[in-house]
Design an enzyme around this catalytic site. Structure first.
Site, mmCIF file in Angstrom:
data_model
loop_
_atom_site.group_PDB
_atom_site.id
_atom_site.type_symbol
_atom_site.label_atom_id
_atom_site.label_comp_id
_atom_site.label_asym_id
_atom_site.label_seq_id
_atom_site.Cartn_x
_atom_site.Cartn_y
_atom_site.Cartn_z
ATOM 1 N N ASP A 104 0.820 -1.199 0.000
ATOM 2 C CA ASP A 104 0.000 0.000 0.000
ATOM 3 C C ASP A 104 0.862 1.261 0.000
ATOM 4 O O ASP A 104 2.077 1.184 0.185
ATOM 5 C CB ASP A 104 -0.951 -0.002 1.215
ATOM 6 C CG ASP A 104 -0.299 -0.562 2.481
ATOM 7 O OD1 ASP A 104 0.937 -0.497 2.583
ATOM 8 O OD2 ASP A 104 -1.012 -1.080 3.341
ATOM 9 N N ASN B 7 -7.738 -3.246 14.285
ATOM 10 C CA ASN B 7 -9.127 -3.470 13.851
ATOM 11 C C ASN B 7 -9.241 -4.613 12.834
ATOM 12 O O ASN B 7 -10.286 -4.797 12.231
ATOM 13 C CB ASN B 7 -9.716 -2.172 13.264
ATOM 14 C CG ASN B 7 -9.001 -1.738 11.984
ATOM 15 O OD1 ASN B 7 -8.123 -2.423 11.491
ATOM 16 N ND2 ASN B 7 -9.399 -0.597 11.451
ATOM 17 N N HIS C 99 -7.439 -4.986 10.007
ATOM 18 C CA HIS C 99 -7.121 -4.727 8.596
ATOM 19 C C HIS C 99 -5.815 -5.411 8.188
ATOM 20 O O HIS C 99 -4.926 -5.622 9.012
ATOM 21 C CB HIS C 99 -7.102 -3.220 8.263
ATOM 22 C CG HIS C 99 -5.942 -2.434 8.808
ATOM 23 N ND1 HIS C 99 -6.077 -1.171 9.343
ATOM 24 C CD2 HIS C 99 -4.610 -2.709 8.895
ATOM 25 C CE1 HIS C 99 -4.901 -0.710 9.712
ATOM 26 N NE2 HIS C 99 -3.988 -1.639 9.462
ATOM 27 N N GLU D 299 -9.713 -1.793 5.315
ATOM 28 C CA GLU D 299 -10.376 -1.552 6.599
ATOM 29 C C GLU D 299 -11.608 -2.451 6.715
ATOM 30 O O GLU D 299 -12.098 -2.970 5.694
ATOM 31 C CB GLU D 299 -10.766 -0.072 6.698
ATOM 32 C CG GLU D 299 -9.576 0.899 6.662
ATOM 33 C CD GLU D 299 -8.800 0.985 7.980
ATOM 34 O OE1 GLU D 299 -8.640 -0.051 8.658
ATOM 35 O OE2 GLU D 299 -8.332 2.090 8.317
HETATM 36 C C1 F6R Z 1 1.503 -1.583 6.192
HETATM 37 C C2 F6R Z 1 0.155 -2.151 6.220
HETATM 38 C C3 F6R Z 1 -0.665 -2.217 7.473
HETATM 39 C C4 F6R Z 1 0.157 -2.578 8.715
HETATM 40 C C5 F6R Z 1 -0.729 -2.611 9.940
HETATM 41 C C6 F6R Z 1 0.027 -2.909 11.196
HETATM 42 O O1 F6R Z 1 2.063 -1.707 4.898
HETATM 43 O O2 F6R Z 1 -0.322 -2.547 5.204
HETATM 44 O O3 F6R Z 1 -1.671 -3.174 7.306
HETATM 45 O O4 F6R Z 1 0.761 -3.831 8.524
HETATM 46 O O5 F6R Z 1 -1.385 -1.379 10.073
HETATM 47 O O6 F6R Z 1 0.918 -1.866 11.443
HETATM 48 P P1 F6R Z 1 2.102 -2.019 12.502
HETATM 49 O O7 F6R Z 1 2.951 -3.132 12.016
HETATM 50 O O8 F6R Z 1 2.824 -0.695 12.435
HETATM 51 O O9 F6R Z 1 1.460 -2.286 13.799
#
Ligand code: F6R
Length: 263
Positions: A70, A139, A141, A146
């Protein structure tokens, strides 16, 4: 789905690094491999371990192409928190992966909708992703799909929840600097990878991990789409695995893994 509950985040980093390293070694030199990588905190220890193996043990990424999950919409080129900059800083500039082999959605495109379509095509062209590394949001995702995201969605623009914006504010100077929009691989796009590898550490992720692994298959927990995948591995530390009801069975399975049985 295989669930590995390991004592510490460092153990998780080593196992994730083992899986990514196995995907890039032992193939003919001319054969290209596409790795799907995530950004954020969860993969950092694994990336540090890969850098160490590159430096000390000769692990080579020659011929590896990277596709990111992303990208934020609207951050200027080179912004330190754009995911293209983050992956360069955390991994690719420290190993033998050229910038030209790192692909991410173009968050600077004048029309993000077009950029999303172009990125979906780029991933198809890059061939099957050998391993797609994933973090998980509190959450549920994955990528920035989301809750409520279609389980068969493709790459598109998504609006971040306020919860996710708050979670990610730690990377920015001011909370209001976190972009509202992102371009993310869809759940259908992610599911085309041959192997899905989700990693999480810490108590904050425990409920989301349990919902993804043992809850119902539902768009309300996007990570539950892993339950449909023929090859999904979840690597968590004790804290992130604390709400798993079948934890004892996962530990038992890991202890009794056949010696030649890979993740
Ligand atoms: C990042 C991504 C997100 C993160 C997720 C967890 O490229 O796609 O899905 O993997 O928000 O974030 P962290 O690892 O910072 O807790």
């Amino acid at each position: 789905m295989e669930v590995a509950i390991l004592p510490t985040p460092a153990d998780c980093g080593r196992v994730v690094a083992d899986i990514l390293a196995a995907a890039v070694t032992g193939r003919p030199a001319a054969q290209r491999t596409t790795l799907g990588l995530a950004t954020g905190s969860s993969p950092v220890l694994a990336y540090q371990e890969l850098i160490r193996r590159h430096r000390d043990e000769g692990l080579s990424f020659a011929g590896v192409r990277v596709v990111l999950l992303d990208e934020y919409v609207g951050l200027p080129d080179g912004h330190p928190e754009s995911y293209r900059s983050v992956i360069r800083r955390e991994l690719t500039s420290h190993v033998d992966i050229a910038d030209s082999d790192v692909h991410a959605p173009d968050g600077t495109h004048p029309d993000p909708l077009v950029a999303a379509q172009e990125y979906e095509l780029r991933i198809r062209d890059a061939g099957p992703v050998a391993v797609q590394l994933l973090g998980i949001g509190a959450n549920g995702h994955i990528g920035f799909n989301e809750p409520g995201s279609s389980l068969s969605s493709v790459t598109r623009v998504k609006t971040l929840t306020e919860e996710t914006r708050r979670d990610n504010a730690r990377f920015f100077e001011r909370p209001e600097d976190v972009p509202r929009h992102v371009i993310t691989q869809g759940l259908g796009t992610i599911s085309r990878a041959r192997h899905l590898l989700l990693t999480a550490t810490g108590t904050r992720k425990a409920a989301a991990v349990a919902a993804a692994v043992e809850g119902p298959l539902t768009a309300s927990c996007p990570a539950s789409v892993l339950q449909l995948h023929p090859h999904a591995t979840v690597v968590v530390d004790e804290e992130a695995g604390a709400e798993l009801e079948r934890a004892d069975y996962y530990r038992y399975t890991l202890q009794h893994k056949l010696s030649h049985q890979p993740y």
